[in-house]
Design a protein around this motif. Structure first.
Motif, short mmCIF file in Angstrom:
data_model
loop_
_atom_site.label_atom_id
_atom_site.label_comp_id
_atom_site.label_asym_id
_atom_site.label_seq_id
_atom_site.Cartn_x
_atom_site.Cartn_y
_atom_site.Cartn_z
N GLY A 44 0.81 -1.21 0.00
CA GLY A 44 0.00 0.00 0.00
C GLY A 44 0.84 1.25 0.00
N CYS A 45 1.97 1.23 0.71
CA CYS A 45 2.89 2.38 0.70
C CYS A 45 3.49 2.58 -0.68
N LEU A 46 3.85 1.47 -1.35
CA LEU A 46 4.39 1.56 -2.71
C LEU A 46 3.37 2.15 -3.67
N VAL A 47 2.13 1.69 -3.57
CA VAL A 47 1.07 2.21 -4.43
C VAL A 47 0.86 3.70 -4.17
N ALA A 48 0.90 4.11 -2.91
CA ALA A 48 0.74 5.53 -2.58
C ALA A 48 1.85 6.37 -3.19
N ALA A 49 3.08 5.86 -3.15
CA ALA A 49 4.20 6.59 -3.73
C ALA A 49 4.05 6.71 -5.25
N LEU A 50 3.61 5.63 -5.89
CA LEU A 50 3.43 5.66 -7.35
C LEU A 50 2.26 6.53 -7.75
N ALA A 51 1.28 6.68 -6.88
CA ALA A 51 0.07 7.44 -7.21
C ALA A 51 0.34 8.92 -7.37
N VAL A 52 1.46 9.42 -6.86
CA VAL A 52 1.74 10.85 -6.98
C VAL A 52 2.38 11.19 -8.32
N ILE A 53 2.74 10.18 -9.12
CA ILE A 53 3.33 10.45 -10.43
C ILE A 53 2.32 11.17 -11.32
N LEU A 60 -6.52 8.86 -4.94
CA LEU A 60 -5.90 9.30 -3.68
C LEU A 60 -6.90 9.25 -2.53
N TRP A 61 -8.14 9.65 -2.79
CA TRP A 61 -9.17 9.56 -1.75
C TRP A 61 -9.41 8.11 -1.35
N VAL A 106 -3.98 11.42 5.86
CA VAL A 106 -4.14 12.88 5.84
C VAL A 106 -3.36 13.49 4.68
N LEU A 107 -2.13 13.05 4.48
CA LEU A 107 -1.31 13.57 3.38
C LEU A 107 -1.95 13.26 2.03
N LEU A 108 -2.42 12.04 1.86
CA LEU A 108 -3.07 11.66 0.61
C LEU A 108 -4.34 12.47 0.39
N GLY A 109 -5.10 12.69 1.46
CA GLY A 109 -6.31 13.48 1.34
C GLY A 109 -6.02 14.93 0.98
N ARG A 110 -5.00 15.49 1.58
CA ARG A 110 -4.64 16.89 1.26
C ARG A 110 -4.16 17.02 -0.17
#
Length: 275
Positions: A44-53, A60-61, A106-110
């Protein structure tokens, strides 16, 4: 904000890998610190990092909601910290780990909010319906307790129980009312939004995961909520009632946020043009 998400994903993902390789604490609450396995959390952390590309706010929500649900035991941490007399075990390392997951949410939501267009206010009936559902959920939960009897409550400590039950009733009746009534406008905004969103999201996440576990246990022919001395029928009523309560409270809090937010520059320009 993208950099902050990547830094969090790298740090928290490293922690989850460390836990997955046999270095986790002995958690006091049942199971692990999160409601997902360590390797799932690392992925899940890896997916979150890739999602910001390429930022897709809906993705993100969804990730933020997933991390919040995974840290649903944080609701028990808060109750155990405020009311230690209830007998709920307080696990500081577990709470800190769950707060790390919530920080990512919180970071992903912001980040999602920063990349989405300004949301339009809801019709007034939407938050009113949410508040009504919250009250209905709370009263249904209380009715289920009345049926099985209050002597079946799995808590210790008389004063703590009274305080807990008092807050329980207020969060299910007075808080929804204030979120949709004019009287609520006289309160400091944070005094209603903070418990509205925190309790709403926490209750929804915790008991949604609990309902999924109940269904899985029922399919396997096991007790739906473990051996706590209460009939399964109680949980089939109480847990969905909690979910309705939490979801309704979240909707009512969002409506209150719309109703009390300051007008943006574009909204001011539109009002001037209309005049």
């Amino acid at each position: 904000m993208r950099r902050a998400v990547v830094v969090w994903a790298a740090a928290y993902g490293g922690l989850r890998i460390w836990f997955a390789t046999g270095h986790a604490f002995e958690w006091k609450l049942p199971g692990d610190d999160l409601l997902v396995p360590n390797w799932v959390a690392a992925i899940g952390c890896l997916v979150a990092a890739l999602a910001v590309i390429r930022v897709w706010p809906r993705l993100l929500w969804a990730l933020a909601a997933g991390w919040l649900a995974a840290a649903a035991f944080l609701l028990l941490d808060l109750v155990a910290m405020v009311l230690p007399g209830l007998g709920i075990p307080f696990d500081l390392p577990g709470m800190l780990s769950r707060l790390g997951a919530v920080a990512g949410a919180v970071l992903l939501g912001r980040l999602a909010r920063a990349h989405q267009s300004e949301a339009k206010p809801w019709p007034h009936w939407v938050p009113v319906a949410g508040a009504s559902l919250a009250v209905a959920g709370c009263l249904t939960r209380l009715a289920a307790q009345v049926v099985v009897g209050f002597d079946q409550m799995p808590y210790d400590g008389n004063l703590s129980v009274l305080l807990f039950e008092g807050g329980f009733v207020l969060a299910g009746t007075l808080l929804p009312f204030l979120l949709v009534h004019r009287i609520g406008r006289y309160f400091p905004r944070w005094l209603l939004l903070l418990p509205g969103f925190t309790l709403g999201a926490g209750i929804t996440a915790y008991f949604t995961v609990g309902l999924i576990q109940m269904i899985a246990n029922a399919v396997r022919g096991e007790p739906v909520y473990g051996d706590v001395g209460l009939p399964d029928s109680f949980f089939w009523v109480a847990v969905p009632a909690y979910i309705v309560w939490g979801a309704g409270l979240t909707v009512a809090a969002r409506g209150y946020q719309f109703a009390t937010r300051k007008a943006t520059d574009s909204e001011c320009d539109l009002q001037i043009t209309q005049r």
